[in-house]
Write a protein that holds these residues in place. Structure first.
Motif, PDB file in Angstrom:
ATOM      1  N   SER A  43      -6.724 -23.546  -1.254  1.00 43.11           N
ATOM      2  CA  SER A  43      -7.116 -22.959  -2.556  1.00 43.11           C
ATOM      3  C   SER A  43      -7.125 -21.428  -2.557  1.00 43.11           C
ATOM      4  CB  SER A  43      -8.478 -23.494  -3.009  1.00 43.11           C
ATOM      5  OG  SER A  43      -8.438 -24.890  -3.160  1.00 43.11           O
ATOM      6  N   LYS A  44      -6.162 -20.820  -1.922  1.00 44.26           N
ATOM      7  CA  LYS A  44      -6.031 -19.357  -1.921  1.00 44.26           C
ATOM      8  C   LYS A  44      -5.139 -18.947  -3.106  1.00 44.26           C
ATOM      9  CE  LYS A  44      -8.338 -18.884   1.911  1.00 44.26           C
ATOM     10  NZ  LYS A  44      -9.675 -18.376   1.940  1.00 44.26           N
ATOM     11  N   VAL A  45      -5.693 -19.084  -4.302  1.00 48.32           N
ATOM     12  CA  VAL A  45      -4.942 -18.909  -5.542  1.00 48.32           C
ATOM     13  C   VAL A  45      -4.434 -17.480  -5.717  1.00 48.32           C
ATOM     14  CG1 VAL A  45      -5.108 -19.072  -8.064  1.00 48.32           C
ATOM     15  CG2 VAL A  45      -6.111 -20.848  -6.620  1.00 48.32           C
ATOM     16  N   ASP A  46      -5.212 -16.489  -5.313  1.00 48.98           N
ATOM     17  CA  ASP A  46      -4.759 -15.097  -5.437  1.00 48.98           C
ATOM     18  C   ASP A  46      -3.445 -14.878  -4.687  1.00 48.98           C
ATOM     19  OD1 ASP A  46      -6.871 -14.217  -7.067  1.00 48.98           O
ATOM     20  OD2 ASP A  46      -8.152 -13.810  -5.329  1.00 48.98           O
ATOM     21  N   TYR A  47      -3.351 -15.452  -3.498  1.00 54.97           N
ATOM     22  CA  TYR A  47      -2.120 -15.323  -2.705  1.00 54.97           C
ATOM     23  C   TYR A  47      -0.947 -16.005  -3.411  1.00 54.97           C
ATOM     24  CZ  TYR A  47       1.145 -15.479   1.201  1.00 54.97           C
ATOM     25  OH  TYR A  47       2.265 -15.339   1.999  1.00 54.97           O
ATOM     26  N   LEU A  48      -1.193 -17.178  -3.970  1.00 55.32           N
ATOM     27  CA  LEU A  48      -0.131 -17.896  -4.681  1.00 55.32           C
ATOM     28  C   LEU A  48       0.398 -17.065  -5.843  1.00 55.32           C
ATOM     29  CD1 LEU A  48      -1.733 -21.443  -4.694  1.00 55.32           C
ATOM     30  CD2 LEU A  48       0.236 -20.695  -3.339  1.00 55.32           C
ATOM     31  N   LEU A  49      -0.500 -16.479  -6.610  1.00 52.06           N
ATOM     32  CA  LEU A  49      -0.083 -15.683  -7.769  1.00 52.06           C
ATOM     33  C   LEU A  49       0.666 -14.415  -7.363  1.00 52.06           C
ATOM     34  CD1 LEU A  49      -3.230 -16.102 -10.029  1.00 52.06           C
ATOM     35  CD2 LEU A  49      -0.929 -17.017 -10.458  1.00 52.06           C
ATOM     36  N   LYS A  50       0.241 -13.785  -6.292  1.00 50.12           N
ATOM     37  CA  LYS A  50       0.889 -12.527  -5.898  1.00 50.12           C
ATOM     38  C   LYS A  50       2.235 -12.738  -5.188  1.00 50.12           C
ATOM     39  CE  LYS A  50      -0.839 -10.897  -1.501  1.00 50.12           C
ATOM     40  NZ  LYS A  50      -1.730 -10.121  -0.736  1.00 50.12           N
ATOM     41  N   THR A  51       2.548 -13.987  -4.796  1.00 52.97           N
ATOM     42  CA  THR A  51       3.806 -14.241  -4.097  1.00 52.97           C
ATOM     43  C   THR A  51       4.807 -15.033  -4.924  1.00 52.97           C
ATOM     44  OG1 THR A  51       2.890 -16.231  -3.049  1.00 52.97           O
ATOM     45  CG2 THR A  51       2.743 -14.148  -1.808  1.00 52.97           C
ATOM     46  N   GLU A  52       4.537 -15.192  -6.213  1.00 56.51           N
ATOM     47  CA  GLU A  52       5.483 -15.928  -7.054  1.00 56.51           C
ATOM     48  C   GLU A  52       6.019 -15.053  -8.169  1.00 56.51           C
ATOM     49  OE1 GLU A  52       2.782 -18.292 -10.311  1.00 56.51           O
ATOM     50  OE2 GLU A  52       3.075 -19.215  -8.365  1.00 56.51           O
ATOM     51  N   LYS A 111      13.426 -14.738  -3.593  1.00 57.83           N
ATOM     52  CA  LYS A 111      14.150 -13.483  -3.814  1.00 57.83           C
ATOM     53  C   LYS A 111      13.392 -12.351  -3.131  1.00 57.83           C
ATOM     54  CE  LYS A 111      16.667 -10.965  -7.186  1.00 57.83           C
ATOM     55  NZ  LYS A 111      17.840 -11.267  -7.856  1.00 57.83           N
ATOM     56  N   TYR A 112      14.162 -11.444  -2.525  1.00 57.91           N
ATOM     57  CA  TYR A 112      13.602 -10.295  -1.816  1.00 57.91           C
ATOM     58  C   TYR A 112      13.688  -9.071  -2.714  1.00 57.91           C
ATOM     59  CZ  TYR A 112      12.632  -7.357   2.291  1.00 57.91           C
ATOM     60  OH  TYR A 112      12.077  -6.500   3.203  1.00 57.91           O
ATOM     61  N   ILE A 113      12.530  -8.544  -3.111  1.00 59.24           N
ATOM     62  CA  ILE A 113      12.465  -7.389  -4.016  1.00 59.24           C
ATOM     63  C   ILE A 113      11.444  -6.406  -3.456  1.00 59.24           C
ATOM     64  CG2 ILE A 113      11.897  -6.611  -6.358  1.00 59.24           C
ATOM     65  CD1 ILE A 113      12.580  -9.482  -7.291  1.00 59.24           C
ATOM     66  N   ASP A 114      11.842  -5.130  -3.371  1.00 61.82           N
ATOM     67  CA  ASP A 114      10.936  -4.072  -2.906  1.00 61.82           C
ATOM     68  C   ASP A 114      10.232  -4.438  -1.599  1.00 61.82           C
ATOM     69  OD1 ASP A 114      11.579  -2.420  -5.064  1.00 61.82           O
ATOM     70  OD2 ASP A 114       9.991  -3.283  -6.329  1.00 61.82           O
ATOM     71  N   ASN A 115      11.002  -4.872  -0.621  1.00 59.26           N
ATOM     72  CA  ASN A 115      10.501  -5.185   0.721  1.00 59.26           C
ATOM     73  C   ASN A 115       9.543  -6.375   0.773  1.00 59.26           C
ATOM     74  OD1 ASN A 115      11.916  -3.021   1.977  1.00 59.26           O
ATOM     75  ND2 ASN A 115      10.376  -1.625   1.138  1.00 59.26           N
ATOM     76  N   GLN A 116       9.656  -7.291  -0.197  1.00 64.16           N
ATOM     77  CA  GLN A 116       8.785  -8.468  -0.199  1.00 64.16           C
ATOM     78  C   GLN A 116       9.542  -9.678  -0.730  1.00 64.16           C
ATOM     79  OE1 GLN A 116       5.016  -7.921  -2.197  1.00 64.16           O
ATOM     80  NE2 GLN A 116       4.551 -10.089  -2.151  1.00 64.16           N
ATOM     81  N   TRP A 117       9.299 -10.842  -0.080  1.00 71.13           N
ATOM     82  CA  TRP A 117       9.850 -12.108  -0.555  1.00 71.13           C
ATOM     83  C   TRP A 117       8.940 -12.694  -1.622  1.00 71.13           C
ATOM     84  CZ3 TRP A 117      14.585 -13.776   0.218  1.00 71.13           C
ATOM     85  CH2 TRP A 117      15.288 -13.322   1.337  1.00 71.13           C
ATOM     86  N   PHE A 118       9.563 -13.271  -2.666  1.00 73.39           N
ATOM     87  CA  PHE A 118       8.840 -13.941  -3.745  1.00 73.39           C
ATOM     88  C   PHE A 118       9.424 -15.332  -3.964  1.00 73.39           C
ATOM     89  CE2 PHE A 118       8.253  -9.475  -4.754  1.00 73.39           C
ATOM     90  CZ  PHE A 118       6.911  -9.414  -5.124  1.00 73.39           C
ATOM     91  N   TYR A 119       8.549 -16.275  -4.303  1.00 74.13           N
ATOM     92  CA  TYR A 119       8.970 -17.607  -4.728  1.00 74.13           C
ATOM     93  C   TYR A 119       9.412 -17.490  -6.181  1.00 74.13           C
ATOM     94  CZ  TYR A 119       8.436 -22.471  -6.285  1.00 74.13           C
ATOM     95  OH  TYR A 119       8.641 -23.721  -6.823  1.00 74.13           O
ATOM     96  N   VAL A 120      10.630 -17.951  -6.495  1.00 75.25           N
ATOM     97  CA  VAL A 120      11.129 -17.841  -7.866  1.00 75.25           C
ATOM     98  C   VAL A 120      11.298 -19.185  -8.555  1.00 75.25           C
ATOM     99  CG1 VAL A 120      12.213 -15.583  -7.564  1.00 75.25           C
ATOM    100  CG2 VAL A 120      13.543 -17.643  -7.127  1.00 75.25           C
ATOM    101  N   GLY A 121      11.122 -20.275  -7.832  1.00 77.95           N
ATOM    102  CA  GLY A 121      11.199 -21.594  -8.454  1.00 77.95           C
ATOM    103  C   GLY A 121      11.764 -22.615  -7.494  1.00 77.95           C
ATOM    104  N   GLY A 122      11.835 -23.846  -7.980  1.00 72.29           N
ATOM    105  CA  GLY A 122      12.344 -24.895  -7.117  1.00 72.29           C
ATOM    106  C   GLY A 122      12.735 -26.133  -7.892  1.00 72.29           C
ATOM    107  N   ASP A 123      13.577 -26.903  -7.257  1.00 76.43           N
ATOM    108  CA  ASP A 123      13.986 -28.202  -7.775  1.00 76.43           C
ATOM    109  C   ASP A 123      13.127 -29.226  -7.041  1.00 76.43           C
ATOM    110  OD1 ASP A 123      15.354 -30.298  -8.933  1.00 76.43           O
ATOM    111  OD2 ASP A 123      17.082 -30.148  -7.601  1.00 76.43           O
TER     112      ASP A 123
END
Length: 156
Positions: A43-52, A111-123
């Motif tokens: 339940s580390k929701v802050d981390y989930l929001l900042k990495t998507e 996707k890698y943007i500004d030196n950070q990986w982000f989750y952008v979606g999934g099937d």
């Protein structure tokens, strides 16, 4: 020594904990995916929001409710690769929700943007065992997730 619940086999302090709790940035899409799995499980929701980086953004309350309703039981990475600023991770994650076992099968995009990986979606395919007309799965019954183990040793 406590191993990380992401299934990497690494000690948690040297694995996902450093991303979620210490603010280090994952260097590969698989590290981000594994740490997001741990964040969902804890339940580390802050981390989930900042990495998507989703078109339809999740809300804090929605993610918190989802985390509370789902008990994540195990992760298996099937394939992981990156090419330039894009990455793909294919995985299976076992879970229980409302007493029913299931498996999430997903091919995630990063996707890698500004030196950070982000989750952008999934099937994603959510395969949830719901006994039709049957009693709830008992502890000594075979687990409906298909692992071959007894329910009490797997998804309970």
């Amino acid at each position: 020594m406590d191993n990380c619940i992401c299934g990497s086999g690494k000690e948690k302090q040297a694995c996902c904990h450093r991303f979620i709790e210490l603010g280090e940035l994952p260097g590969h899409p698989e590290e981000l995916m594994r740490s997001r799995y741990v964040a969902f499980a804890t339940s580390k929701v802050d981390y989930l929001l900042k990495t998507e980086m989703l078109k339809e953004a999740n809300t804090y309350e929605g993610l918190l409710k989802s985390c509370a309703a789902t008990n994540w039981r195990g992760l298996r990475v099937i394939n992981s690769n990156k090419s330039g600023t894009k990455g793909i991770v294919q995985f299976e994650a076992r879970f229980t929700r409302s007493g029913n076992a299931g498996i999430l099968k997903e091919k995630s995009s990063f996707k890698y943007i500004d030196n950070q990986w982000f989750y952008v979606g999934g099937d994603a395919d959510w395969l949830e065992a719901k006994p039709s007309g049957q009693k709830k799965v008992k502890r000594n019954d075979p687990c409906p997730c298909g692992s071959g183990k007894k329910f009490k040793k797997c998804c309970i």
